[in-house]
Scaffold this motif. Sequence first.
Motif, short mmCIF file in Angstrom:
data_model
loop_
_atom_site.label_atom_id
_atom_site.label_comp_id
_atom_site.label_asym_id
_atom_site.label_seq_id
_atom_site.Cartn_x
_atom_site.Cartn_y
_atom_site.Cartn_z
N ARG A 473 34.53 64.89 60.76
CA ARG A 473 33.23 64.32 61.08
C ARG A 473 33.28 62.79 61.10
N LYS A 474 34.09 62.21 60.22
CA LYS A 474 34.24 60.76 60.19
C LYS A 474 35.14 60.26 61.32
N ALA A 475 36.16 61.04 61.63
CA ALA A 475 37.13 60.61 62.65
C ALA A 475 36.64 60.86 64.08
N VAL A 476 35.79 61.87 64.25
CA VAL A 476 35.27 62.21 65.58
C VAL A 476 33.74 62.23 65.49
N PRO A 477 33.09 61.09 65.72
CA PRO A 477 31.64 61.02 65.54
C PRO A 477 30.85 61.91 66.50
N ASP A 478 31.41 62.21 67.65
CA ASP A 478 30.69 63.01 68.65
C ASP A 478 30.60 64.47 68.18
N ALA A 479 29.40 64.89 67.78
CA ALA A 479 29.21 66.24 67.26
C ALA A 479 29.50 67.30 68.31
N THR A 480 29.24 66.98 69.57
CA THR A 480 29.50 67.95 70.64
C THR A 480 30.98 68.28 70.72
N VAL A 481 31.82 67.27 70.55
CA VAL A 481 33.27 67.48 70.57
C VAL A 481 33.70 68.25 69.33
N ARG A 482 33.18 67.85 68.17
CA ARG A 482 33.59 68.51 66.91
C ARG A 482 33.28 69.99 66.92
N ARG A 483 32.13 70.36 67.43
CA ARG A 483 31.73 71.77 67.38
C ARG A 483 32.65 72.65 68.20
N GLN A 484 33.37 72.08 69.15
CA GLN A 484 34.27 72.87 69.97
C GLN A 484 35.59 73.18 69.25
N ILE A 485 35.88 72.42 68.20
CA ILE A 485 37.13 72.60 67.45
C ILE A 485 36.85 73.56 66.30
N ILE A 486 37.35 74.75 66.40
CA ILE A 486 37.08 75.73 65.36
C ILE A 486 38.00 75.51 64.17
N THR A 487 37.41 75.46 62.97
CA THR A 487 38.17 75.33 61.73
C THR A 487 37.66 76.40 60.78
N ASP A 488 38.50 77.36 60.45
CA ASP A 488 38.00 78.46 59.62
C ASP A 488 39.15 79.16 58.93
N THR A 489 38.80 80.17 58.12
CA THR A 489 39.80 80.96 57.41
C THR A 489 40.40 82.01 58.33
N VAL A 490 41.45 82.63 57.86
CA VAL A 490 42.14 83.65 58.65
C VAL A 490 41.18 84.79 59.01
N GLU A 491 40.34 85.20 58.05
CA GLU A 491 39.43 86.32 58.28
C GLU A 491 38.54 86.08 59.50
N ARG A 492 38.06 84.85 59.65
CA ARG A 492 37.15 84.56 60.75
C ARG A 492 37.88 84.27 62.06
N MET A 493 39.19 84.02 61.96
CA MET A 493 39.96 83.71 63.17
C MET A 493 40.56 84.95 63.82
N GLN A 494 40.57 86.08 63.10
CA GLN A 494 41.14 87.28 63.70
C GLN A 494 40.36 87.64 64.97
N GLY A 495 41.07 87.92 66.03
CA GLY A 495 40.43 88.24 67.30
C GLY A 495 40.23 87.04 68.20
#
Length: 574
Positions: A473-495
């Motif tokens: 959030r500090k490195a990429v101020p543009d929220a629209t760009v940040r929301r496209q980068i998924i960051t999550d646990t393995v459980e939520r990334m399956q599929g």
Amino acid sequence: MATFLRKLRLLVLDEAATQRRNTEQVWAKPVPARVAEGRAVEGLRIVGIQPNGHIDLACERNSSRFREGDILCLNRGDPFALPQVMVTLESDDELHLTISVEQPGLNWGELERQPAGWILDEGYLDLSQYVLDALDETADRAVGRERILPLLMGLARPILDTTRAERALAWADLQGLNWSQSEALAYAYATDSGYLVQGPPGTGKTRVLAHLAQLLVEDGERVLVTAFTHRAINNALNKLQKVSSKIPVAKIGQATRADDLLTENYEDFTSSPFADMSCGYVIGATPFATRTRRLSGVEFETVIFDEASQITLPLAIMGMLAGKKYIFVGDQKQLPPVLSTHHSESLGSSVFAWLAGRGFDTMLTQTYRLNAELAEWPSRQFYDGALQPAEAAAKRRLSLPRPPTRLADILNPADPKVFLDLRHRNTTTRSQAEASAVVDLITALLECGFPPAEIGVVAPYRAQGREIRNLLRKAVPDATVRRQIITDTVERMQGQERDLVIVSLTTSNPAFAAGLAEFFFQPERLNVAITRPRMKLIVVGSQHVLNAQPAEPELRASVELLRDLLASCTYHTL
């Protein structure tokens, strides 16, 4: 049969009691301790109520392990006392959160009179009675005694209709399915009672599911597509919509769980046009919906379980009661069900793992996701070398619109699999060094013009995921760009899949890793984490975690599995 059902009842009761006890033990701790452990968010203010009834909250600090979809408890400091409301976390933008609640008669106006001083704690919903009622019904109904239990207990084997199989094989050829997909489709279509389709990463299992549903509906069948998560159901229905827009299809469930759905969603079956249809159709819904007003009493010819490797036996039985034939689509080499307790006789395993290897299953063998270098390791370690990349995927490489000005060696498209060893020590569930390195890699990619929607980050712990998002959030101020980068646990990334995936190992303390070895070194978890990318995998971690020495031989073997993976990567350090 009675003994089998009794053991399943004990599993359900034990799991419910353990979940309740674990949650109440956390609630009993002081607020500062709950916040410090990431199990609560304090200082929340009600800042608005949306037209759809969702509640907007704001806070000054959020270091919780919560994520969207979690069941939480909204209270004023004491979760045991009123006001206490179980809610669902709909969105989490760090300092701004949105929750929903389904509680008839709840007067939000009164709660708004005290807009400040709210706390969100871990919550739970005890749905065990629905499952127990389903197990009782299985013993009482003919479909339970004559179809469901004999199949699950190995007392009956599915029979294939060769004429139907030949028809499906010819039809699959016209659709351009590969051989293993065609076989899976044909046998699942031809079975009289059940069939398993094992879909390793990127092999097109959802496509097979969609084509199978299409064939069954053309025969006039009513088909239920169900799964453990709404996301899996939505994904399956969306694929079916793309395969054939002419098939009548809809989802039954909460509208808030249909945001990414391409088909219609109805709150319950009776309010949908399907209630008056005499032709074939597809309905998507959770197994629990079959026990409530949403779908209770509606009968289907076939029930298709997607992500069946995450569905327990009791939950599967609940869904099976709604139909006569059962198709299980999943992969026992990927994540199993998440349970709070351990059970003997594999009764705590998934229905897919329980039935696999009995002679009525097909494994899909061609991955359209992984390139040759990314496919080699999981194929060798999990699929006996049978998983091979499709020709179009095999030579696929990362494409950077502009050459990188930093971290060029790590981002080199010629190296599809990289281990970035930071050699840090003594981290547990959070590593600032890794979070910083991950964000540096992301910003370097963005500077190259790489699309943010094709970047995924996988972390073993929610705390590490939040650490990465906070720095991002500090490195990429543009929220629209940040929301496209998924960051999550393995459980939520399956599929899910992305062109490039960064895996943050996080832990470097060997003793901590050894104590958590069953989770941290779990082979299925590792398999899912490293098979999300299409073109490039970057593992960020510390080699010191490989010094973990769990007591159990099988867990020590899991440590060696991670060692073997890292050894297969191109090595870099900063």
